[in-house]
Write a protein that holds these residues in place. Structure first.
Motif, PDB file in Angstrom:
ATOM      1  N   GLN A   1       0.812  -1.214   0.000  1.00 51.17           N
ATOM      2  CA  GLN A   1       0.000   0.000   0.000  1.00 51.17           C
ATOM      3  C   GLN A   1       0.846   1.265   0.000  1.00 51.17           C
ATOM      4  O   GLN A   1       2.002   1.252   0.430  1.00 51.17           O
TER       5      GLN A   1
ATOM      6  N   GLN B   1      -3.342   0.668  -3.471  1.00 50.39           N
ATOM      7  CA  GLN B   1      -2.723  -0.637  -3.305  1.00 50.39           C
ATOM      8  C   GLN B   1      -2.433  -1.243  -4.662  1.00 50.39           C
ATOM      9  O   GLN B   1      -3.085  -0.913  -5.646  1.00 50.39           O
TER      10      GLN B   1
ATOM     11  N   TYR C   1      -3.380   4.903 -11.383  1.00 49.41           N
ATOM     12  CA  TYR C   1      -3.304   3.464 -11.147  1.00 49.41           C
ATOM     13  C   TYR C   1      -2.008   3.154 -10.410  1.00 49.41           C
ATOM     14  O   TYR C   1      -0.931   3.561 -10.846  1.00 49.41           O
TER      15      TYR C   1
ATOM     16  N   TYR D   1      -7.031   4.569  -7.920  1.00 44.94           N
ATOM     17  CA  TYR D   1      -7.467   5.638  -7.019  1.00 44.94           C
ATOM     18  C   TYR D   1      -8.132   6.706  -7.870  1.00 44.94           C
ATOM     19  O   TYR D   1      -7.646   7.045  -8.947  1.00 44.94           O
TER      20      TYR D   1
ATOM     21  N   MET E   1     -11.245  -7.382 -10.833  1.00 50.31           N
ATOM     22  CA  MET E   1     -11.581  -6.897  -9.497  1.00 50.31           C
ATOM     23  C   MET E   1     -10.332  -6.407  -8.755  1.00 50.31           C
ATOM     24  O   MET E   1     -10.352  -5.345  -8.135  1.00 50.31           O
ATOM     25  N   ASP E   2      -9.230  -7.140  -8.844  1.00 47.48           N
ATOM     26  CA  ASP E   2      -7.999  -6.704  -8.184  1.00 47.48           C
ATOM     27  C   ASP E   2      -7.413  -5.470  -8.857  1.00 47.48           C
ATOM     28  O   ASP E   2      -6.882  -4.584  -8.182  1.00 47.48           O
TER      29      ASP E   2
ATOM     30  N   PRO F   1      -2.374  -4.364  -7.351  1.00 51.35           N
ATOM     31  CA  PRO F   1      -3.267  -5.506  -7.556  1.00 51.35           C
ATOM     32  C   PRO F   1      -2.596  -6.803  -7.096  1.00 51.35           C
ATOM     33  O   PRO F   1      -1.407  -7.010  -7.325  1.00 51.35           O
TER      34      PRO F   1
ATOM     35  N   GLU G   1      -9.093  -3.135 -10.336  1.00 51.82           N
ATOM     36  CA  GLU G   1      -9.930  -1.999  -9.942  1.00 51.82           C
ATOM     37  C   GLU G   1      -9.554  -1.487  -8.565  1.00 51.82           C
ATOM     38  O   GLU G   1      -9.639  -0.294  -8.296  1.00 51.82           O
ATOM     39  N   LYS G   2      -9.107  -2.369  -7.677  1.00 53.44           N
ATOM     40  CA  LYS G   2      -8.681  -1.958  -6.338  1.00 53.44           C
ATOM     41  C   LYS G   2      -7.398  -1.129  -6.391  1.00 53.44           C
ATOM     42  O   LYS G   2      -7.104  -0.385  -5.460  1.00 53.44           O
TER      43      LYS G   2
END
Length: 186
Positions: free
Chosen positions: A36, A54, A87, A69, A62-63, A56, A65-66
């Motif tokens: 992070q 964070q 990203y 920011y 899905m990862d 991926p 997309e996390k």
């Protein structure tokens, strides 16, 4: 940023994004899972947002997309308009410091944002239609591309026409105000 561009920063470094915006890296934790980064987004020295990004954990959508920011804001009356996005591509654990690598950054300068409406004119162009997905411009009069000349299209956007029997020209933007400008092509 272009799709191949990357920006690498360490803790305490600031990325000057333009238009008074900057992203400062507060902390990088390369030893957690997922790795992070904590950062502050500012405009003219005033905090806009404190963010956490964070990397991926996998290549799933899905990862990925996390790892994205984004900061939204009301701009020109549009609520939740995208102000800034970036990203988090990689976080490295270095021998002397940890580093974060960003990709795909995009920023809108809200102070220069403009709502475009049908029938407005921009240089030789008239807006025929404008909606959430499409902007259609057209011009009624021909644009002259005379040999060895310049033609203004709109604002400071111009065409430079070659001194040649074969028609060759390129678009360019002319800046006359002192400053630092980023130049890029596709």
């Amino acid at each position: 940023m272009g799709k191949e561009d990357k920006k690498t920063l360490t803790t305490g470094e600031t990325w000057f994004l333009g238009a008074g915006y900057e992203l400062t890296i507060n902390a990088i934790d390369a030893r957690t899972s997922p790795r992070q980064v904590r950062f502050t987004l500012k405009k003219d020295g005033i905090i806009v947002d404190n963010g956490i990004g964070q990397v991926p954990l996998s290549s799933t959508i899905m990862d990925k997309e996390k790892a994205l920011y984004y900061k939204t804001k009301t701009i020109q009356g549009e609520s939740d308009a995208l102000l800034f996005t970036v990203y988090v591509d990689t976080i490295f654990s270095g021998s002397t410091s940890d580093m974060v690598q960003f990709k795909y950054a995009w920023l809108i300068d809200e102070s220069s944002a403009k709502e475009i409406k049908a029938t407005e004119r921009f240089g030789v162009f008239e807006v025929r239609s404008a909606d959430d997905m499409t902007l259609k411009l057209s011009n009624e009069n021909p644009v002259s591309l005379s040999r060895n000349s310049e033609t203004t299209i709109m604002g400071n956007l111009k065409f430079r026409i070659a001194d040649s029997d074969i028609l060759r020209f390129y678009p360019y933007v002319e800046y006359t105000t002192p400053g630092t400008y980023e130049i890029r092509g596709r």
